[in-house]
Design a protein around this motif. Structure first.
Motif, PDB file in Angstrom:
ATOM      1  N   SER A  89       0.802  -1.230   0.000  1.00 49.03           N
ATOM      2  CA  SER A  89       0.000   0.000   0.000  1.00 49.03           C
ATOM      3  C   SER A  89       0.832   1.277   0.000  1.00 49.03           C
ATOM      4  O   SER A  89       0.482   2.263   0.621  1.00 49.03           O
ATOM      5  N   ASN A  90       1.934   1.245  -0.700  1.00 46.87           N
ATOM      6  CA  ASN A  90       2.706   2.442  -1.038  1.00 46.87           C
ATOM      7  C   ASN A  90       2.434   2.676  -2.520  1.00 46.87           C
ATOM      8  O   ASN A  90       3.192   2.253  -3.387  1.00 46.87           O
ATOM      9  N   LYS A  91       1.328   3.321  -2.807  1.00 43.23           N
ATOM     10  CA  LYS A  91       0.792   3.439  -4.165  1.00 43.23           C
ATOM     11  C   LYS A  91       1.723   4.129  -5.161  1.00 43.23           C
ATOM     12  O   LYS A  91       1.592   3.930  -6.358  1.00 43.23           O
ATOM     13  N   SER A  92       2.647   4.944  -4.684  1.00 42.25           N
ATOM     14  CA  SER A  92       3.529   5.678  -5.598  1.00 42.25           C
ATOM     15  C   SER A  92       4.907   5.048  -5.730  1.00 42.25           C
ATOM     16  O   SER A  92       5.820   5.648  -6.279  1.00 42.25           O
ATOM     17  N   LEU A  93       5.070   3.835  -5.236  1.00 44.28           N
ATOM     18  CA  LEU A  93       6.352   3.152  -5.279  1.00 44.28           C
ATOM     19  C   LEU A  93       6.765   2.888  -6.721  1.00 44.28           C
ATOM     20  O   LEU A  93       5.997   2.324  -7.497  1.00 44.28           O
TER      21      LEU A  93
END
Length: 181
Positions: free
Chosen positions: A95-99
């Motif tokens: 849930s680190n959407k911008s990874l």
């Protein structure tokens, strides 16, 4: 809670092995990691849900760390210093959407003893060739990602026992994966 700083004296807890700082959105990540990196006995760190935007380079000094939970944050990149985490077995970046999956996997693949990797709900669209360097990986969670391609080097993950590639029925970014090498 509303912690905005960790006490400097925390660095002098010689037997502290586990710290749970989940949902501490007011902590400055650089200051916190600077103190945490001085705890020589630290084996488990949970810093999930804390709106972290980056992982400070001081992470490399946590050379006894076995489990690191940085899920539900705003992290985009993984620093080079993670390769110094020789004892790390579990890494949760879900849930680190911008990874950035491609550059992040280059750094993650240098964690030689990693056994469990959680990247679910991270917006990853491709499993790059660097996945093959994770020769100790046993568990790989890529659930709920719009994955279109899995590189054939995943076959080099000879210890892999579990892999999750599906997606929720109601997920708007449904997986478009058609073949697995």
């Amino acid at each position: 809670n509303k912690l905005n700083a960790l006490p400097d004296s925390m660095a002098f807890c010689p037997q502290l092995e586990e710290i749970n700082l989940r949902n501490n959105i007011y902590l400055d990540e650089n200051a916190a990691f600077s103190i945490l990196s001085k705890i020589k006995s630290l084996k488990s760190l949970n810093f999930s849900g804390s709106r972290l935007q980056s992982i400070p380079s001081s992470i490399g000094a946590m050379n006894k760390l076995e489990s690191l939970n940085l899920s539900h944050n705003l992290i985009t990149e993984i620093p080079e210093e993670v390769e110094k985490l020789k004892t790390l077995k579990t890494l949760d970046l879900s849930s680190n959407k911008s990874l950035n999956a491609t550059t992040s996997m280059v750094q993650i693949s240098k964690i030689s003893n990693l056994e469990k990797l959680y990247l679910n709900n991270s917006g990853i669209s491709e499993i790059p060739a660097t996945i093959g360097a994770l020769t100790q990986i046993k568990f790989l969670d890529l659930f709920n990602n719009p994955i279109k391609k899995v590189h054939s080097s995943i076959g080099d993950c000879s210890n892999l026992e579990e892999i999750y590639l599906g997606s929720d029925f109601f997920n708007k970014e449904r997986m478009e994966l058609q073949t697995i090498p």
